[in-house]
Design an enzyme around this catalytic site. Structure first.
Site, PDB file in Angstrom:
ATOM      1  N   GLU A  12       0.863  -1.178   0.000  1.00 41.84           N
ATOM      2  CA  GLU A  12       0.000   0.000   0.000  1.00 41.84           C
ATOM      3  C   GLU A  12       0.901   1.230   0.000  1.00 41.84           C
ATOM      4  OE1 GLU A  12      -2.157   1.038   3.585  1.00 41.84           O
ATOM      5  OE2 GLU A  12      -0.882  -0.282   4.758  1.00 41.84           O
ATOM      6  N   ASN A  42     -11.000  -3.905   4.105  1.00 45.34           N
ATOM      7  CA  ASN A  42      -9.769  -4.083   4.882  1.00 45.34           C
ATOM      8  C   ASN A  42     -10.097  -3.895   6.357  1.00 45.34           C
ATOM      9  OD1 ASN A  42      -6.811  -4.137   5.443  1.00 45.34           O
ATOM     10  ND2 ASN A  42      -7.198  -2.050   6.099  1.00 45.34           N
ATOM     11  N   GLU A  43      -9.732  -4.826   7.180  1.00 50.85           N
ATOM     12  CA  GLU A  43      -9.866  -4.729   8.638  1.00 50.85           C
ATOM     13  C   GLU A  43     -11.230  -4.195   9.060  1.00 50.85           C
ATOM     14  OE1 GLU A  43      -6.410  -2.675  10.279  1.00 50.85           O
ATOM     15  OE2 GLU A  43      -5.275  -4.553  10.178  1.00 50.85           O
TER      16      GLU A  43
HETATM   17  O1  AHR Z   1       0.397  -2.334   7.581  1.00 50.89           O
HETATM   18  C1  AHR Z   1       0.036  -1.114   8.138  1.00 50.89           C
HETATM   19  C2  AHR Z   1      -1.450  -1.026   8.466  1.00 50.89           C
HETATM   20  O2  AHR Z   1      -1.780  -1.944   9.462  1.00 50.89           O
HETATM   21  C3  AHR Z   1      -2.397  -1.367   7.355  1.00 50.89           C
HETATM   22  O3  AHR Z   1      -2.623  -0.287   6.512  1.00 50.89           O
HETATM   23  C4  AHR Z   1      -3.652  -1.747   8.066  1.00 50.89           C
HETATM   24  O4  AHR Z   1      -4.438  -2.661   7.345  1.00 50.89           O
HETATM   25  C5  AHR Z   1      -3.143  -2.316   9.366  1.00 50.89           C
HETATM   26  O5  AHR Z   1      -3.829  -1.825  10.445  1.00 50.89           O
END
Ligand code: AHR
Length: 634
Positions: free
Chosen positions: A35, A341-342
């Site tokens: 990312e 995501n999460e």
């Molecule tokens: O890897 C860093 C961050 O950790 C990511 O963006 C997120 O998905 C997680 O909380």
């Protein structure tokens, strides 16, 4: 006197049961997660050298641009040539850009300059790459064709064979004092990987490819979602020429150019041999706001279907045709799609409905695609995530744990419910006491050997259980090590604008991924010494083994978390082995790290082993990760 058991030098017996078929090893086990964080793309993998190329980083000041020359002046104006580039820089005299912590110069390199310009008077622009004080000019070119209307102009600047390499140059555009010149989207690329326009750095691409990643999870992470509902990864705006990409706000404190767009992620996969693992935006922002499942969510579901079609649709489909137009008629081999995501952080519980809506839409159009839920592994913040309505093909679990806690997780999947969803450990990494999100620039920028021991021990557990753990990827992957470059303290690969290095954990990952068979070999350990860490008592030796059925190779991985060397006695049951083998060892003090100055201080050493038989002994180095390749003859 207390005698620590390992000081008694009792060897650990390791039995490999080669009679047993073991379980199938997931061919997708080790991959990458990426990312935009720590200047991973802008100022990192993505080749662009000009910082703030579209003048959008700050509405008030042209950050990273300075006036050059007596009486020179620069100012931001909202008179850019298009809605994607609403801002222009008015220049009188000359202007310099200082790049991402400098512009790197190497001898005999050609740099591709492109810019949009217009002027209220005639004349060329003199472009040069020069030292910060202007005393050395490394390359220059005259940019002709500037007129009264916006035009794109390109030029090539080539350094001489005698140019002294430096990280600290700048790009200067001298426009003349007698007129105003307006600039938009100023871009400078060095030679890129495979010579691609809008491409990537070759050194980093090589390091990534060397890890033999089986997949690439993109575009995030938090970067997929953004801080507010307006900030998610706008994939449609990341296609086409860079001048039509407005960029967007990223959650990691700086703006993204989106030069690394959807097509660039897909080419990255292709170039490193990884399959794309596409994460689609699922209507949740990091500030806790979300889109309710139902009609409000439908445009987002449709957007995800378009995105999937862009990746894998035939050229006869609308978005497959767009991909072909963007230069890649052949569909990319998409197998898995992650929804969000999460989303365990969404305490409202809205994910269940959102997931079902995405799951149904994806499965009805693409039944063969694996759909991944993001709420795996634990009850998030007390919210339970039962699989009530749809069973995801995999669910994504994230673990950022202290190194010795990570070691404790080496047995985590041994008794995992074999009827549950398969596991994707989509982010994980060990840290040394301080959590990586809390330490920021105080720790790191890459893991030390202590972390690597935690990582490698955990990976032995992933391998032993790769019937349920189908995929795993360390996070974050990349970090620009310059001051101000990182938001997360521990990252796998470090770099500045000229140099790169792999952390000890990078090498451990590489050792594990390069030496992986297609079936596990059951391993049992007897006489494992214990180690005490604070209150905790943990085993100090960890192991896994897999075999390559075609080649007859058996790959054994061993981790010694003790400060002393430790002997292991092998018992190979059910196979004859050749008397020679190879051994690769990675070892170092707990605090040992790699860096730009010492890029391979901790790095693996491979040797030949002789005298291998059914029983043989090996001394594991203190604090080490060891891989032994045995060659079976039966
Ligand atoms: O890897 C860093 C961050 O950790 C990511 O963006 C997120 O998905 C997680 O909380």
């Amino acid at each position: 006197m207390i005698i620590l058991p390992y000081l008694l030098q009792i060897p650990t017996r390791i039995t490999l049961d080669l009679n047993s078929p073991g379980v199938a090893v997931s061919p997708m086990l080790y991959g990458h997660m990426t990312e935009e964080i720590n200047y991973s793309y802008d100022g990192g993998l993505y080749g662009e050298l000009v910082r703030n190329r579209a003048f959008l980083d700050d509405a008030k000041r042209p950050e990273h641009w300075t006036a050059v020359g007596q009486g020179a002046a620069i100012a931001l104006e909202t008179s850019g040539p298009s809605s994607a580039r609403p801002v222009a820089l008015r220049v009188r005299g000359g202007v310099a850009n200082d790049g991402y912590w400098g512009i790197p110069v190497r001898p005999s390199n050609s740099y591709h300059l492109s810019l949009w310009a217009k002027a209220d008077g005639a004349g060329p622009i003199a472009a040069s790459i020069e030292s910060k004080d202007g005393s050395t000019v490394f390359a220059r070119a005259e940019v002709n064709g500037v007129s009264g209307t916006w035009r794109k102009i390109t030029a090539t600047l080539t350094t001489g064979s005698e140019a002294e390499p430096t990280k600290d140059a700048r790009l200067v555009l001298r426009t003349g004092e007698a007129r105003n010149v307006w600039l938009s989207q100023v871009s400078l690329f060095p030679p890129t990987y495979k010579g691609r326009a809008n491409g990537n750095r070759s050194d980093l691409m090589k390091m990534l490819g060397d890890m033999k990643p089986r997949f690439l999870r993109f575009p995030g992470g938090n970067y997929l979602e953004g801080n507010t509902l307006a900030d998610y990864f706008p994939w449609k705006q990341t296609l086409g020429p860079i001048e039509v990409r407005p960029g967007h706000r990223s959650p990691w404190g700086y703006r993204s150019t989106d030069g690394m767009g959807l097509m660039e992620f897909l080419l990255w996969c292709e170039d490193t041999g990884a399959k794309p693992l596409l994460a689609v935006y699922a209507g949740y922002a990091l500030n806790g706001s979300y889109i309710k499942a139902g009609p409000e969510l439908k445009p987002f579901v449709d957007d995800a279907l378009d995105e999937i079609e862009y990746v894998m649709g035939g050229p006869e489909t609308k978005w497959g045709a767009q991909r072909a137009k963007d230069g890649h008629p052949k569909p990319f081999p998409l197998e898995s799609v992650e929804v969000g995501n999460e989303d365990g952080f969404d305490k409202s519980g809205s994910y269940e409905g959102r997931f079902v809506q995405f799951y149904d839409a994806i499965k009805s159009k693409y039944p063969h695609l694996k759909v991944i839920s993001t709420t795996g592994g634990k009850d998030w913040l007390g919210v339970k995530f039962p699989i009530t309505q749809r069973k995801p093909d995999l669910w994504d679990e994230h673990y950022y744990s202290e190194a010795w806690d990570m070691m404790g997780m080496a047995t985590k999947y041994d008794d995992y419910d074999r009827n549950g969803p398969k596991v994707f450990v989509g982010e994980w990494a060990s840290h040394d006491r301080i959590a990586p999100w809390a330490a920021g620039a105080q720790a790191g920028p890459t893991p030390n050997m202590r972390c690597t021991l935690g990582d490698a021990a955990f990976m032995t557990g992933l391998e032993r259980n790769s019937d349920v753990v189908e995929m795993a990827c360390y996070a974050p992957l990349l970090v620009n090590v310059n001051r101000g470059g990182r938001q997360w303290s521990l990252n796998l690969i470090g770099y500045d604008n000229m140099n790169t290095f792999g952390s000890p954990s990078y090498y451990a990952q590489k050792m594990f991924a390069e030496n992986l068979g297609d079936r596990t070999v059951p391993v049992s350990l007897v006489g494992v010494p214990k180690q005490t860490q604070g209150e905790k008592q943990l085993p100090a030796i960890f192991a896994s083994a897999t075999r390559d059925s075609k080649k007859g190779f058996v790959y054994v991985k061993l981790v010694n978390a003790l400060p002393a060397s430790h002997e292991v006695a092998f018992d190979l049951q059910g196979a004859k082995v050749r008397s020679d083998a190879t051994i690769t060892v990675l070892s170092g003090d707990l605090k040992a790290m790699n860096s730009i100055a010492e890029p391979t201080k901790v790095s693996p050493v491979t040797k030949r082993l002789r005298g291998i038989g059914k029983d043989f002994r090996l001394n594991l180095a203190p604090y080490s990760v060891t891989e032994v390749t045995l060659r079976c003859t039966k």
